[in-house]
Design a protein around this motif. Structure first.
Motif, PDB file in Angstrom:
ATOM      1  N   LYS A  25       0.853  -1.209   0.000  1.00  0.00           N
ATOM      2  CA  LYS A  25       0.000   0.000   0.000  1.00  0.00           C
ATOM      3  C   LYS A  25       0.881   1.249   0.000  1.00  0.00           C
ATOM      4  O   LYS A  25       0.650   2.180  -0.774  1.00  0.00           O
ATOM      5  CB  LYS A  25      -0.881   0.019   1.245  1.00  0.00           C
ATOM      6  CG  LYS A  25      -1.535   1.387   1.526  1.00  0.00           C
ATOM      7  CD  LYS A  25      -2.394   1.408   2.768  1.00  0.00           C
ATOM      8  CE  LYS A  25      -1.600   1.687   4.004  1.00  0.00           C
ATOM      9  NZ  LYS A  25      -1.349   3.111   4.287  1.00  0.00           N
ATOM     10  N   ARG A  95      -5.617  11.191   4.167  1.00  0.00           N
ATOM     11  CA  ARG A  95      -4.696  12.278   4.480  1.00  0.00           C
ATOM     12  C   ARG A  95      -3.372  12.112   3.743  1.00  0.00           C
ATOM     13  O   ARG A  95      -2.665  13.060   3.479  1.00  0.00           O
ATOM     14  CB  ARG A  95      -4.445  12.417   5.968  1.00  0.00           C
ATOM     15  CG  ARG A  95      -3.725  11.273   6.603  1.00  0.00           C
ATOM     16  CD  ARG A  95      -3.044  11.683   7.853  1.00  0.00           C
ATOM     17  NE  ARG A  95      -2.134  12.786   7.655  1.00  0.00           N
ATOM     18  CZ  ARG A  95      -0.924  12.691   7.096  1.00  0.00           C
ATOM     19  NH1 ARG A  95      -0.527  11.531   6.599  1.00  0.00           N
ATOM     20  NH2 ARG A  95      -0.142  13.741   6.992  1.00  0.00           N
ATOM     21  N   LEU A 121      -4.020   8.653  14.083  1.00  0.00           N
ATOM     22  CA  LEU A 121      -2.741   8.438  14.787  1.00  0.00           C
ATOM     23  C   LEU A 121      -2.266   9.708  15.485  1.00  0.00           C
ATOM     24  O   LEU A 121      -1.179   9.754  16.039  1.00  0.00           O
ATOM     25  CB  LEU A 121      -1.669   7.963  13.799  1.00  0.00           C
ATOM     26  CG  LEU A 121      -2.023   6.720  12.993  1.00  0.00           C
ATOM     27  CD1 LEU A 121      -0.875   6.321  12.108  1.00  0.00           C
ATOM     28  CD2 LEU A 121      -2.418   5.579  13.908  1.00  0.00           C
ATOM     29  N   ARG A 124      -0.674  15.055  12.211  1.00  0.00           N
ATOM     30  CA  ARG A 124       0.206  14.570  11.135  1.00  0.00           C
ATOM     31  C   ARG A 124       0.786  15.812  10.443  1.00  0.00           C
ATOM     32  O   ARG A 124       0.343  16.207   9.382  1.00  0.00           O
ATOM     33  CB  ARG A 124      -0.556  13.683  10.154  1.00  0.00           C
ATOM     34  CG  ARG A 124      -1.144  12.432  10.771  1.00  0.00           C
ATOM     35  CD  ARG A 124      -0.100  11.415  11.206  1.00  0.00           C
ATOM     36  NE  ARG A 124       0.591  10.762  10.107  1.00  0.00           N
ATOM     37  CZ  ARG A 124       0.121   9.708   9.445  1.00  0.00           C
ATOM     38  NH1 ARG A 124      -1.062   9.234   9.743  1.00  0.00           N
ATOM     39  NH2 ARG A 124       0.808   9.156   8.477  1.00  0.00           N
ATOM     40  N   VAL A 167       9.197   9.819   5.857  1.00  0.00           N
ATOM     41  CA  VAL A 167       8.939   9.074   4.624  1.00  0.00           C
ATOM     42  C   VAL A 167       8.224   9.979   3.624  1.00  0.00           C
ATOM     43  O   VAL A 167       8.669  10.148   2.480  1.00  0.00           O
ATOM     44  CB  VAL A 167       8.093   7.820   4.920  1.00  0.00           C
ATOM     45  CG1 VAL A 167       7.656   7.138   3.624  1.00  0.00           C
ATOM     46  CG2 VAL A 167       8.867   6.852   5.807  1.00  0.00           C
ATOM     47  N   GLU A 192      13.259   3.843   4.087  1.00  0.00           N
ATOM     48  CA  GLU A 192      12.272   2.768   3.915  1.00  0.00           C
ATOM     49  C   GLU A 192      12.353   2.142   2.522  1.00  0.00           C
ATOM     50  O   GLU A 192      12.602   2.851   1.523  1.00  0.00           O
ATOM     51  CB  GLU A 192      10.866   3.309   4.174  1.00  0.00           C
ATOM     52  CG  GLU A 192      10.424   3.268   5.626  1.00  0.00           C
ATOM     53  CD  GLU A 192      11.120   4.286   6.530  1.00  0.00           C
ATOM     54  OE1 GLU A 192      10.847   4.289   7.725  1.00  0.00           O
ATOM     55  OE2 GLU A 192      11.946   5.068   6.026  1.00  0.00           O
ATOM     56  N   THR A 309       6.978   1.061  12.983  1.00  0.00           N
ATOM     57  CA  THR A 309       5.831   1.480  13.795  1.00  0.00           C
ATOM     58  C   THR A 309       4.542   0.786  13.335  1.00  0.00           C
ATOM     59  O   THR A 309       3.656   0.521  14.145  1.00  0.00           O
ATOM     60  CB  THR A 309       5.652   3.011  13.758  1.00  0.00           C
ATOM     61  OG1 THR A 309       4.450   3.360  14.444  1.00  0.00           O
ATOM     62  CG2 THR A 309       5.563   3.542  12.332  1.00  0.00           C
ATOM     63  N   ASP A 310       4.446   0.455  12.044  1.00  0.00           N
ATOM     64  CA  ASP A 310       3.200  -0.130  11.534  1.00  0.00           C
ATOM     65  C   ASP A 310       2.990  -1.560  12.012  1.00  0.00           C
ATOM     66  O   ASP A 310       1.897  -2.113  11.856  1.00  0.00           O
ATOM     67  CB  ASP A 310       3.174  -0.098  10.000  1.00  0.00           C
ATOM     68  CG  ASP A 310       3.119   1.325   9.473  1.00  0.00           C
ATOM     69  OD1 ASP A 310       3.393   1.521   8.272  1.00  0.00           O
ATOM     70  OD2 ASP A 310       2.843   2.241  10.258  1.00  0.00           O
ATOM     71  N   ILE A 332       7.456   7.052  16.954  1.00  0.00           N
ATOM     72  CA  ILE A 332       7.129   7.708  15.683  1.00  0.00           C
ATOM     73  C   ILE A 332       5.849   8.531  15.761  1.00  0.00           C
ATOM     74  O   ILE A 332       5.825   9.692  15.348  1.00  0.00           O
ATOM     75  CB  ILE A 332       7.004   6.662  14.541  1.00  0.00           C
ATOM     76  CG1 ILE A 332       8.273   5.797  14.461  1.00  0.00           C
ATOM     77  CG2 ILE A 332       6.707   7.360  13.206  1.00  0.00           C
ATOM     78  CD1 ILE A 332       9.534   6.534  14.073  1.00  0.00           C
TER      79      ILE A 332
HETATM   80  C1  EPZ Z   1       4.343   6.860   6.151  1.00  0.00           C
HETATM   81  O1  EPZ Z   1       3.600   7.900   6.767  1.00  0.00           O
HETATM   82  C2  EPZ Z   1       3.382   5.678   6.045  1.00  0.00           C
HETATM   83  N1  EPZ Z   1       2.225   6.046   5.232  1.00  0.00           N
HETATM   84  C3  EPZ Z   1       2.916   5.276   7.444  1.00  0.00           C
HETATM   85  O2  EPZ Z   1       2.099   4.113   7.310  1.00  0.00           O
HETATM   86  C4  EPZ Z   1       4.136   4.903   8.283  1.00  0.00           C
HETATM   87  O3  EPZ Z   1       3.722   4.592   9.599  1.00  0.00           O
HETATM   88  C5  EPZ Z   1       5.114   6.092   8.310  1.00  0.00           C
HETATM   89  O4  EPZ Z   1       5.468   6.462   6.960  1.00  0.00           O
HETATM   90  C6  EPZ Z   1       6.389   5.769   9.062  1.00  0.00           C
HETATM   91  O5  EPZ Z   1       6.987   4.663   8.485  1.00  0.00           O
HETATM   92  C7  EPZ Z   1       2.338   6.027   3.867  1.00  0.00           C
HETATM   93  O6  EPZ Z   1       3.383   5.752   3.322  1.00  0.00           O
HETATM   94  C8  EPZ Z   1       1.099   6.355   3.099  1.00  0.00           C
HETATM   95  P1  EPZ Z   1       6.473  10.215   8.305  1.00  0.00           P
HETATM   96  P2  EPZ Z   1       4.210   9.404   6.800  1.00  0.00           P
HETATM   97  O7  EPZ Z   1       6.403  11.445   7.484  1.00  0.00           O
HETATM   98  O8  EPZ Z   1       4.900   9.690   5.531  1.00  0.00           O
HETATM   99  C9  EPZ Z   1       6.479  13.436  11.810  1.00  0.00           C
HETATM  100  C10 EPZ Z   1       0.192   2.775   7.639  1.00  0.00           C
HETATM  101  O9  EPZ Z   1      -0.322   2.272   8.657  1.00  0.00           O
HETATM  102  N2  EPZ Z   1       6.491  14.461  10.742  1.00  0.00           N
HETATM  103  O10 EPZ Z   1       7.704   9.385   8.282  1.00  0.00           O
HETATM  104  O11 EPZ Z   1       3.131  10.331   7.232  1.00  0.00           O
HETATM  105  C11 EPZ Z   1       5.107  12.786  11.931  1.00  0.00           C
HETATM  106  O12 EPZ Z   1       4.260  13.572  12.748  1.00  0.00           O
HETATM  107  C12 EPZ Z   1       0.710   4.200   7.682  1.00  0.00           C
HETATM  108  O13 EPZ Z   1       0.367   2.176   6.553  1.00  0.00           O
HETATM  109  C13 EPZ Z   1       6.645  15.804  11.073  1.00  0.00           C
HETATM  110  O14 EPZ Z   1       6.783  16.153  12.232  1.00  0.00           O
HETATM  111  O15 EPZ Z   1       5.269   9.246   7.978  1.00  0.00           O
HETATM  112  C14 EPZ Z   1       5.391  11.464  12.563  1.00  0.00           C
HETATM  113  O16 EPZ Z   1       5.494  11.656  13.968  1.00  0.00           O
HETATM  114  C15 EPZ Z   1       0.497   4.857   9.041  1.00  0.00           C
HETATM  115  N3  EPZ Z   1       6.623  16.736  10.076  1.00  0.00           N
HETATM  116  C16 EPZ Z   1       6.787  11.120  12.017  1.00  0.00           C
HETATM  117  O17 EPZ Z   1       7.329  12.334  11.500  1.00  0.00           O
HETATM  118  C17 EPZ Z   1       6.461  16.382   8.759  1.00  0.00           C
HETATM  119  O18 EPZ Z   1       6.467  17.285   7.887  1.00  0.00           O
HETATM  120  C18 EPZ Z   1       6.734  10.067  10.912  1.00  0.00           C
HETATM  121  O19 EPZ Z   1       6.096  10.638   9.824  1.00  0.00           O
HETATM  122  C19 EPZ Z   1       6.288  15.018   8.448  1.00  0.00           C
HETATM  123  C20 EPZ Z   1       6.311  14.072   9.446  1.00  0.00           C
END
Ligand code: EPZ
Length: 424
Positions: A25, A95, A121, A124, A167, A192, A309-310, A332
């Motif tokens: 996904k 989102r 969660l 975001r 990510v 990742e 985390t997932d 996370i």
């Molecule tokens: C991706 O989310 C995945 N979603 C998530 O999977 C996954 O848990 C996550 O990466 C971490 O591996 C998709 O790929 C669609 P991040 P993403 O940006 O990109 C903070 C699932 O269950 N952050 O790495 O949103 C944020 O708040 C989903 O399949 C900022 O502070 O993850 C979080 O605490 C859930 N500012 C942490 O970083 C930003 O501008 C991780 O976020 C961006 C993120």
């Protein structure tokens, strides 16, 4: 999404047999966004049937792309893609639509979308996304709940250092940089496997990218991208979830179309608990579990290649029945224990406080009515219900359908007594 549906599970049966892992996904969604950049028809194979994928295809249609699905293959014709606005209804539905920002900006020089807001969660934020795009020359205003991005004279390369290996931010920068003017370097990039899958597709489209999968990624902008054909990588989180179902029921599984090298941190924890996992080439993984496992002392979620985390929720379901006590630290997301009270309803002994949860293994769980409040928490409830004595009913199946393709059919094929019913 039909919110009246629920899963009815009669637990206590071993999960055993062979199943093929669905496409990822968290790769297919960003690959669909990347297709906007290609002037022509791209073809994506091994696409899972998920409600989030349907939402992404609706966004592509809004942007002027022709999106046609046939089985596991999605064709995206972005020849005449000129749209730059993502409707609020679709932003609210998913989102992670924020990942269209970089590709739409790169293709049209503009993008207008509503603030993605929080989700199940917790908050975001997208501050890292916006700061990086501003460094590349985008003018971004945020008002009345909308984000307006323009890059009238196009985007230019930049040296970007992420304060956190996000990510989504890494993906948006990649999507914006591939046709920007000059070279972009991303430091502290996310590592990742989904980033590598995205980079591989973009390179097939003519992009110049090096270092994907490491902490420094370099992108040399090119004039334009051309369509390509690509097969989506296997979903490591779904694979791990099904291993948790086998682990919770003392079962045995052979996974095919599985990339075990993407799952090392997670497999190491299962092995420390008393499970065995052998990958024997051509994408096959053999796995079995003893009846009662040993609790892992600490599980701390980390960016890749750390513990994902997932998988925190699904493996927590396994530890509820293990011998001993486990301490979980969720580093996370700030609200990722919504499955805890529901697992307690099934008889688990868990105390959660902030980002820490302590699980004391019990001898057995007992079936109950529980509610899934988000995707992976819902998968944890399925995992626990399979091991529980008696019957469980899990509502909120719409959340589970966002990430798991036909979960009840997959689990029934490996011995589960599970059915999907629609509440009157
Ligand atoms: C991706 O989310 C995945 N979603 C998530 O999977 C996954 O848990 C996550 O990466 C971490 O591996 C998709 O790929 C669609 P991040 P993403 O940006 O990109 C903070 C699932 O269950 N952050 O790495 O949103 C944020 O708040 C989903 O399949 C900022 O502070 O993850 C979080 O605490 C859930 N500012 C942490 O970083 C930003 O501008 C991780 O976020 C961006 C993120």
């Amino acid at each position: 999404m039909d919110s009246r549906q629920k899963l009815v599970i009669s637990g206590g049966r071993r999960i055993e047999g062979e199943l093929a892992v669905q496409g990822a996904k968290n790769s297919v969604l960003v690959l669909l966004s990347a297709a906007v950049l290609a002037h022509g028809e791209s073809i994506l194979h091994n696409c899972p049937q998920l409600t989030d994928v349907d939402a992404a295809c609706r966004i592509l249609s809004c942007l002027g792309c022709r999106c046609v699905r046939s089985g596991g293959t999605i064709c995206v014709d972005a020849s005449t893609a000129a749209g730059f606005e993502i409707p609020e209804s679709l932003m609210r539905e998913m989102r992670s639509s924020i990942m269209f920002l970089g590709s739409v900006l790169g293709r049209t020089g503009r993008c207008r979308l509503s603030f993605p807001g929080g989700c199940e969660l917790g908050a975001r934020p997208i501050d890292l996304h916006l700061a990086a795009l501003r460094q590349m020359g985008a003018e971004i205003t945020e008002q009345h709940g909308y984000i307006e991005c323009t890059a009238a004279s196009g985007l230019h390369g930049a040296r970007i250092t992420l304060s956190f290996p996000s990510v989504g931010a890494t993906e948006n920068i990649l999507l914006a940089a591939v046709t920007a003017d000059g070279t972009t370097e991303i430091h502290n990039a996310a590592r990742e496997p989904e980033i590598c899958d995205l980079a591989a597709f973009l390179v097939k489209c003519g992009a110049r990218i090096s270092g994907a999968g490491g902490s420094v990624i370099t992108i040399e902008g090119v004039e334009r991208l051309y369509p390509a054909e690509h097969s989506v990588m296997p979903d490591r989180i779904v694979a791990g979830t099904y291993l948790c179902c086998a682990a919770a029921t003392g079962g045995e599984l052979i996974l095919s179309r599985c990339k075990s090298e993407d799952m090392t941190a997670f497999l190491a924890v299962l092995e420390s608990m008393g499970c065995r996992a052998y990958s024997y080439g051509d994408g096959k993984l053999y796995f079995d579990a003893q009846r009662r496992l040993t609790a892992p002392p600490t599980i701390r979620t980390m960016p890749y290649p750390g513990f994902p985390t997932d998988i925190q929720a699904p493996i927590m379901a396994v530890t509820t029945l293990a011998r001993g006590t486990s301490v979980f630290v969720e580093t996370i997301f700030d609200n990722r224990y919504r499955h805890v009270p529901e697992l307690v309803r099934l008889g688990a002994s868990i105390k959660a406080e902030g980002r820490v949860a302590v699980v004391e293994g019990v001898r057995s769980l007992s079936g109950a009515k529980v509610h899934a409040a988000e995707l992976r928490g819902g998968a944890a409830l399925v995992t626990a219900a399979l091991a529980a004595e008696g019957t469980s009913e899990i509502s909120g199946v719409c959340y589970i359908d966002r990430g798991y393709d036909s979960i009840e059919n997959v689990l029934r094929s490996v011995g589960a007594d599970i059915k999907r019913v629609t509440e009157k």
